[in-house]
Design a protein around this motif. Structure first.
Motif, PDB file in Angstrom:
ATOM      1  N   PHE A 219       0.883  -1.215   0.068  1.00  0.00           N
ATOM      2  CA  PHE A 219      -0.173  -0.007   0.116  1.00  0.00           C
ATOM      3  C   PHE A 219       0.851   1.333  -0.024  1.00  0.00           C
ATOM      4  O   PHE A 219       0.391   2.292  -0.136  1.00  0.00           O
ATOM      5  CB  PHE A 219      -0.940  -0.009   1.233  1.00  0.00           C
ATOM      6  N   GLU A 220       2.218   1.210  -0.066  1.00  0.00           N
ATOM      7  CA  GLU A 220       3.026   2.173   0.269  1.00  0.00           C
ATOM      8  C   GLU A 220       3.055   3.063  -1.116  1.00  0.00           C
ATOM      9  O   GLU A 220       3.124   2.684  -2.308  1.00  0.00           O
ATOM     10  CB  GLU A 220       4.370   2.070   0.441  1.00  0.00           C
ATOM     11  N   GLY A 221       2.664   4.475  -0.861  1.00  0.00           N
ATOM     12  CA  GLY A 221       2.609   5.431  -1.742  1.00  0.00           C
ATOM     13  C   GLY A 221       1.411   5.319  -2.802  1.00  0.00           C
ATOM     14  O   GLY A 221       1.310   5.902  -3.702  1.00  0.00           O
ATOM     15  N   ARG A 222       0.447   4.474  -2.487  1.00  0.00           N
ATOM     16  CA  ARG A 222      -0.909   4.164  -3.115  1.00  0.00           C
ATOM     17  C   ARG A 222      -1.760   4.759  -2.691  1.00  0.00           C
ATOM     18  O   ARG A 222      -2.117   5.025  -1.614  1.00  0.00           O
ATOM     19  CB  ARG A 222      -0.955   2.797  -3.359  1.00  0.00           C
ATOM     20  N   TRP A 223      -2.998   5.116  -3.394  1.00  0.00           N
ATOM     21  CA  TRP A 223      -4.070   5.719  -2.884  1.00  0.00           C
ATOM     22  C   TRP A 223      -5.031   4.927  -2.274  1.00  0.00           C
ATOM     23  O   TRP A 223      -5.300   3.779  -2.734  1.00  0.00           O
ATOM     24  CB  TRP A 223      -4.932   6.788  -3.916  1.00  0.00           C
TER      25      TRP A 223
ATOM     26  N   ALA B 153      -1.074   4.836   8.279  1.00  0.00           N
ATOM     27  CA  ALA B 153      -0.295   4.079   9.051  1.00  0.00           C
ATOM     28  C   ALA B 153       0.128   2.815   7.986  1.00  0.00           C
ATOM     29  O   ALA B 153       1.339   2.241   8.252  1.00  0.00           O
ATOM     30  CB  ALA B 153      -0.603   3.700  10.160  1.00  0.00           C
ATOM     31  N   CYS B 154      -0.652   2.416   7.095  1.00  0.00           N
ATOM     32  CA  CYS B 154      -0.271   1.329   6.032  1.00  0.00           C
ATOM     33  C   CYS B 154       0.465   1.893   4.969  1.00  0.00           C
ATOM     34  O   CYS B 154       0.929   1.068   4.036  1.00  0.00           O
ATOM     35  CB  CYS B 154      -1.366   0.713   5.648  1.00  0.00           C
ATOM     36  N   GLY B 155       0.811   3.250   4.865  1.00  0.00           N
ATOM     37  CA  GLY B 155       1.478   3.787   3.991  1.00  0.00           C
ATOM     38  C   GLY B 155       0.776   4.323   2.849  1.00  0.00           C
ATOM     39  O   GLY B 155       1.385   4.843   1.874  1.00  0.00           O
ATOM     40  N   SER B 156      -0.422   4.487   2.936  1.00  0.00           N
ATOM     41  CA  SER B 156      -1.437   4.829   1.605  1.00  0.00           C
ATOM     42  C   SER B 156      -1.487   6.464   1.999  1.00  0.00           C
ATOM     43  O   SER B 156      -1.685   6.976   2.976  1.00  0.00           O
ATOM     44  CB  SER B 156      -2.890   4.014   1.667  1.00  0.00           C
TER      45      SER B 156
ATOM     46  N   ILE C 212       2.073  10.429 -15.057  1.00  0.00           N
ATOM     47  CA  ILE C 212       1.773   9.448 -13.864  1.00  0.00           C
ATOM     48  C   ILE C 212       2.948   9.342 -13.233  1.00  0.00           C
ATOM     49  O   ILE C 212       3.094   9.067 -12.095  1.00  0.00           O
ATOM     50  CB  ILE C 212       1.239   8.096 -14.742  1.00  0.00           C
ATOM     51  N   ILE C 213       4.110   9.146 -13.867  1.00  0.00           N
ATOM     52  CA  ILE C 213       5.592   9.163 -13.338  1.00  0.00           C
ATOM     53  C   ILE C 213       5.772  10.361 -12.479  1.00  0.00           C
ATOM     54  O   ILE C 213       6.118  10.294 -11.462  1.00  0.00           O
ATOM     55  CB  ILE C 213       6.398   9.066 -14.520  1.00  0.00           C
ATOM     56  N   GLU C 214       5.236  11.552 -13.099  1.00  0.00           N
ATOM     57  CA  GLU C 214       5.465  12.762 -12.192  1.00  0.00           C
ATOM     58  C   GLU C 214       4.735  12.738 -10.828  1.00  0.00           C
ATOM     59  O   GLU C 214       5.206  13.319  -9.841  1.00  0.00           O
ATOM     60  CB  GLU C 214       5.137  14.164 -12.974  1.00  0.00           C
ATOM     61  N   ALA C 215       3.650  12.115 -10.933  1.00  0.00           N
ATOM     62  CA  ALA C 215       2.537  12.063  -9.896  1.00  0.00           C
ATOM     63  C   ALA C 215       3.304  10.782  -9.062  1.00  0.00           C
ATOM     64  O   ALA C 215       2.605  10.486  -7.752  1.00  0.00           O
ATOM     65  CB  ALA C 215       1.287  11.717 -10.171  1.00  0.00           C
ATOM     66  N   GLY C 216       4.356  10.262  -9.271  1.00  0.00           N
ATOM     67  CA  GLY C 216       4.703   9.274  -8.395  1.00  0.00           C
ATOM     68  C   GLY C 216       4.005   7.634  -8.286  1.00  0.00           C
ATOM     69  O   GLY C 216       4.385   6.881  -7.365  1.00  0.00           O
ATOM     70  N   GLN C 217       3.380   7.633  -9.412  1.00  0.00           N
ATOM     71  CA  GLN C 217       2.391   6.320  -9.254  1.00  0.00           C
ATOM     72  C   GLN C 217       3.377   5.252 -10.237  1.00  0.00           C
ATOM     73  O   GLN C 217       2.517   4.135 -10.509  1.00  0.00           O
ATOM     74  CB  GLN C 217       1.013   6.815  -9.917  1.00  0.00           C
TER      75      GLN C 217
ATOM     76  N   PRO D 130       3.185  -3.335  -9.173  1.00  0.00           N
ATOM     77  CA  PRO D 130       2.302  -2.407 -10.037  1.00  0.00           C
ATOM     78  C   PRO D 130       0.987  -2.260  -9.234  1.00  0.00           C
ATOM     79  O   PRO D 130       0.650  -3.361  -8.508  1.00  0.00           O
ATOM     80  CB  PRO D 130       1.984  -2.883 -11.400  1.00  0.00           C
ATOM     81  N   ALA D 131       0.507  -1.138  -9.566  1.00  0.00           N
ATOM     82  CA  ALA D 131      -1.034  -1.024  -8.959  1.00  0.00           C
ATOM     83  C   ALA D 131      -2.016  -1.715  -9.630  1.00  0.00           C
ATOM     84  O   ALA D 131      -1.835  -2.309 -10.827  1.00  0.00           O
ATOM     85  CB  ALA D 131      -1.297   0.543  -8.859  1.00  0.00           C
TER      86      ALA D 131
END
Ligand code: NAP
Length: 317
Positions: free
Chosen positions: A149-153, A176-179, A295-300, A315-316
């Motif tokens: 979940f890190e860095g994901r919405w 706390a899970c990283g989202s 998408i890359i600029e948004a860190g996804q 991948p997401a």
């Protein structure tokens, strides 16, 4: 293995019950344990084989095949099962939920999950549906990992009158899970996800199915030359059949709307190729390249070859 997100992390819930311990449930179990987000983590799943596997992997503090037993005294209940199963889970747990408990889910469709669960849940719990935009094509308890979940919405779709404190606690849990956490109307969620996730999966299932049916190209050629684009579709097309059958059946209207738009645009692309309209093709391909950059600029995603995938970085969804 990544270390804890914040060494000062405090317990957010006394008891968390996870119903379903596949890719998403077991990833939650791993991050809950790593971050110390619960004093007690109860795990429930339908089959004794999966339960045994979860036990073997030491994912929780208690294990049961009874959903009702798992949710007793739980402050947070998370259903991580195929969306078509939501109603039976709500029926199972309704009579055993603690007053003031938060009940949530991770299902890829929201309108249908709300329709299935809301009528059965007692008024003394806070029902806040959710959807982490994180996943892989793998399934089962072995497939999970704490960093998923890190860095994901994570999108929460609160219903009218949702208690602000319960909403804040659930959002704090996902952080706390990283989202990163967003909230959205369920109908809008289903439309957005139909575009960014459900339609791409259907295109992948379709293209891989077409290749499988072709008689002029042999199956061995499809596999042998797959590095040239086809391979990236096969990753999506390897996703769990039960999960994706349920997504299609439970987000029908939004998916049909997106498929209609897609077919119109595909016909227009076909016309451009037929009539040699190079400008039109070039303009489209330029526009789509810019979307990839955003998408890359948004860190996804990361800007590396191999479709942005790296070993160990999933991948997401
Ligand atoms: P999964 O790995 O296949 O695990 C599914 C879990 O649900 C297992 O514990 C399974 O239990 C249980 N289950 C399956 N059928 C059931 C039934 N008929 N009744 C009761 N329990 C049943 O699935 P997942 O990928 O974690 O997906 C779970 C949810 O997360 C789905 O709603 C999906 O839409 C959502 N989601 C998935 C992704 C993704 O990329 N995979 C991303 C975001 C959200 P047994 O093994 O014991 O049968």
């Amino acid at each position: 293995m990544r270390k804890r997100l914040d060494s000062m992390q405090t317990i957010i819930f006394d008891k968390i019950a996870l119903i379903g311990i596949g890719l998403i449930g077991s990833s939650l179990a791993r991050v809950i344990r790593r971050e110390g987000l619960a004093r007690h983590l109860a795990i429930a799943t339908r089959s004794s084989e999966t339960l045994e596997q979860a036990h073997h992997l030491d994912l929780g503090d208690s294990y049961t095949t009874s959903n009702a037993e798992a949710v007793r005294d739980a402050d947070l209940v998370i259903a991580s099962v195929p969306v078509g199963t939501s109603e039976s889970v709500a029926r199972d747990i309704a009579g055993d939920l603690k007053e003031g408990a938060i009940v949530t889910d991770v299902g890829s469709t929201k309108g249908s999950v709300i329709e299935q669960m809301r009528p059965h849940l007692p008024s003394h719990v806070h029902f806040i549906p959710g959807h982490p935009i994180a996943g892989t094509e793998r399934s089962g308890p072995d497939a999970g990992f704490a960093e998923l979940f890190e860095g994901r919405w994570c999108i929460l779709t609160p219903l009218e009158g949702t208690d602000a404190d319960a909403m804040a606690r659930l959002a704090a849990f996902w952080r706390a899970c990283g989202s990163d956490v967003d909230s959205m109307d369920p109908v809008h969620h289903d439309m957005v996800l139909a575009m960014v996730s459900h339609l791409p999966h259907l295109i992948a299932y379709n293209i891989v199915g077409t290749a499988d049916d072709l008689e002029t190209v042999t199956k061995s050629e499809v596999i042998k030359y797959s590095a040239s684009g086809f391979r990236d579709f096969t990753r999506l097309a390897a996703s769990d059949p039960t999960m994706w059958r349920d997504v299609c059946l439970h987000n029908k209207d939004a998916i049909l709307e997106m498929l209609a738009r897609f077919s119109e645009d595909l016909a227009s692309l076909q016309r451009a190729i037929r009539w040699g309209d190079g400008d039109k093709l070039f303009d489209l391909f330029n526009r789509t390249r810019a979307i990839r950059r955003s998408i890359i600029e948004a860190g996804q995603d990361v800007d590396v070859p191999d479709f942005g995938r790296q070993a160990g970085k999933a991948p997401a969804e």
